[in-house]
Each structure stands twice: as structure tokens, then as C-alpha cells.
Design an enzyme around this catalytic site. Structure first.
Site, PDB file in Angstrom:
ATOM      1  N   CYS A  54       0.813  -1.208   0.000  1.00  0.00           N
ATOM      2  CA  CYS A  54       0.000   0.000   0.000  1.00  0.00           C
ATOM      3  C   CYS A  54       0.852   1.265   0.000  1.00  0.00           C
ATOM      4  O   CYS A  54       1.697   1.439   0.874  1.00  0.00           O
ATOM      5  CB  CYS A  54      -0.894  -0.010   1.235  1.00  0.00           C
ATOM      6  N   TYR A 185      -5.636   6.007  -9.221  1.00  0.00           N
ATOM      7  CA  TYR A 185      -6.772   5.156  -8.876  1.00  0.00           C
ATOM      8  C   TYR A 185      -8.023   5.577  -9.640  1.00  0.00           C
ATOM      9  O   TYR A 185      -8.810   4.736 -10.080  1.00  0.00           O
ATOM     10  CB  TYR A 185      -7.029   5.217  -7.366  1.00  0.00           C
TER      11      TYR A 185
END
Length: 343
Positions: A54, A185
Site C-alpha cells: 500500500c 486510482y
């Protein structure tokens, strides 16, 4: 990153047939020197839970290393592959975190709020005595490391959020977050052509601006490393292995921009940055978890990682990474990245 199959990691995200939207962190308590929210800074009291895959959790690992908080704040590393019960501790003996004694991060969320309906995200800080989640506020955690945990900083720790530069740092970070950190994203999870192309344009417009900004300066703000560099680095280091292809951000690779490629290699080779990056976890998470984008689950063999250690020549520009401070020492033995995840 959320435990939902979104790979976003930094707080809850929503995607599907709706426009991609990143939610605010639900648990936004702060751990401060004075303990205003009931959580005072204290060595050994808290545990930082991360996924090395992440980018938002990677920020906390870099900040923790640079500031020398390893002995004050322990870290738990989850499996890069979640299941429907959230981030899991299957990398640890018996499948349980050795400090918290839990199998899934969701257990710490449930201890804080029974029946919490939202996504389970990393980074997360858990109160060890109670087993309760304290915060998953990915935007605030590292700022508090820099400003509230100062009594526990190592000798020679850099000032990652200098007061005199905060307005400029905040302005730079806002653009980086909106168009780069979150922009990839928005492109990757877009469900319509116009939505995708808008995000794509935002990503590369901002990258072009950052490339121009960094053409004659070593760091984004001032002459030393700051929080702004940490936040940009964690997206740039993932760009060519993941975002360029997987998220269709394919106008060019970072390696094809001479300024940004030299900049990210400079940071990667700086103690505290590259030694927190696990390319194996990064690639397996994105390509195996995002079945809507990559239904075969095949993890690409490339790109070649050896170039990360090639000379960057950024030291010829003004700026010293730690100013009058010193670099951190080597990472603790238990936190060293296996060779498979490094160049």
C-alpha cells in the site's frame, strides 16, 4: 488500503458502476504529545499495522524509519493478499500478529466499534493494551509522527514538516494527492471512457508540472527532504511496475522522464526509502487482488529492477537530504525486505 478489493489502502474507497470516490478515514483520532483525544504519545503503547503493498502505508514506514521511531512504535505487516475478512496476518507464525494476538485487522476495528460497516484499511494504529483501533487517518498519521512524536525521535532526525515551509508543503501535497496519488486510482477504476481520460490527463499534467519543478532542485520544497517528497515517492515507485499498465496510465513510464526517474532513484537510494519498498508485495497485491481489472490474476514478470540502483547524479543539485541531521541506520533485522522484493 481498504480490505475491499480495491487496492486503495488508504481509507475506504468506493468503485464499481459509480464514479470512483475515496472516503474520508472514519477513525480520525490523533495520537499527540498532550493526548487531547485520549491517546498520548508513549513508547511501546501502540502498534502500526501496514501492508507493504500500500502506498499510503508505505508513507508511514518511511516516516517511522527517517525519524527513528522503530523502537517506540512496533510494526505489524499483513499479507499482501486480502480475503473477504480483511487484511490478515498470515505472514506470522500461526497466522496471528505476535503482539496483538489477532488474525485479522478487522478484529481491532470491531474492538473499537462493534459492527463497523466500512472498509478495513491500512495504515492503522492499534492500542496494544486494549486491542482497539486508534486511527486509520492516512493523511494525518505521518504529520503527527513529524510534529507530535518529537520526544521519541532519534538524534539527528530530519524535520519533515518544518513550520516555516508548511504552507508550501501543504500546497504541493494537495496537488500531488489529488492528481497523482489519487489520480492513478481514478484512472484505474474508471468505468467510463470520459472519466478515465479526465483522470489520465490530470495524472500526466501534474507529473509534467512536477518534472519541471524538480528540474533544478533536488527536493520538492526547500533544500531537504520533507513530507511532500515521501508522498510523491510512494506513487512514483509503484508507477512503472503497476500503474503504467494495470491502471492504464500509459502515456509514458516514469523511467522515460529523465527528471522524475532520477528524482525517484535518488530517493530510493536514500536510507529510509528504498529499504521499505517490497516490489514482490506490491505486484502480487495489485495484480492478484484486482480481479475486475486483471481477471487472470497473472503477475507480470517485469520490469527489470536493477536500474533502481544506477547513478542518478541528483547530488549535483542544491540540497542535502537530512540537512544538518543524519541518515537513519540500517533497518532492524526483522524488518528487512526479502531479496525477492528488492533489486
Amino acid at each position: 488500503m481498504s480490505s475491499e478489493l480495491d487496492g486503495a489502502g488508504q481509507g475506504n474507497t468506493e468503485y464499481g458502476r459509480k464514479r470512483f470516490k475515496r472516503s474520508r478515514s472514519h477513525f480520525a483520532d490523533r495520537i499527540t504529545a498532550a493526548g487531547e483525544d485520549g491517546w498520548p504519545v508513549a513508547a511501546g503503547r501502540y502498534r502500526l499495522v501496514v501492508s507493504r503493498a500500500c502506498p499510503w502505508a508505505n508513507r508511514t514506514l518511511i516516516s517511522r524509519r527517517l525519524l527513528g521511531l522503530e523502537s517506540a512504535l512496533s510494526v505489524g505487516v499483513t499479507d499482501p493478499i486480502q480475503d473477504d475478512r480483511s487484511w490478515r496476518f498470515t505472514l506470522d507464525p500461526g497466522g496471528r500478529d505476535p503482539v496483538l494476538g489477532i488474525r485479522f485487522l478487522s478484529e481491532a476495528y470491531d474492538a473499537r466499534e462493534t459492527g463497523y460497516p466500512g472498509g478495513v484499511s491500512v495504515p492503522a494504529i492499534v492500542d496494544v493494551p486494549s486491542g482497539k483501533l486508534v486511527t486509520n487517518d492516512f493523511q494525518q498519521i505521518t504529520l503527527d509522527f513529524a510534529t507530535e512524536w518529537t520526544a521519541l525521535h532519534r538524534d539527528g532526525a530530519p524535520d519533515l514538516y518544518p513550520e516555516a515551509l508548511r504552507d508550501e508543503i501543504d500546497e504541493v501535497m494537495d496537488g500531488v494527492y489529488r492528481d497523482v496519488n489519487n489520480g492513478v486510482y481514478r484512472a484505474g477504476f474508471a468505468t467510463g471512457q470520459d472519466e478515465y481520460e479526465g483522470a489520465y490527463r490530470d495524472v500526466f499534467r501534474r507529473l509534467d508540472e512536477l518534472s519541471a519543478r524538480l528540474s533544478d532542485r533536488r527536493y520538492l520544497v526547500g533544500e531537504t527532504l520533507t513530507e511532500a517528497d515521501i508522498r510523491l515517492f510512494t506513487t512514483l515507485v509503484r508507477f512503472d511496475p503497476v500503474y503504467q499498465g494495470h491502471f492504464k496510465c500509459n502515456r509514458n513510464k516514469i523511467a522515460e522522464d529523465p527528471v522524475l526517474w532520477a528524482y525517484v532513484r535518488d530517493l530510493y537510494q536514500t536510507p529510509g526509502f528504498g529499504d521499505t519498498v517490497d516490489f514482490d508485495h506490491i505486484k502480487r497485491h495489485y495484480y492478484e487482488v484486482h480481479t475486475g481489472i486483471n481477471p487472470t490474476g497473472i503477475v507480470p514478470a517485469g520490469p527489470d529492477l536493477s536500474a533502481w540502483l544506477t547513478p542518478h547524479h541528483r547530488e549535483q543539485l542544491r540540497g542535502r537530504p537530512f540537512g544538518d541531521g543524519t541518515p537513519p541506520g540500517p533497518p532492524p533485522e526483522a524488518e528487512r525486505i526479502p531479496a525477492v522484493g528488492r533489486p
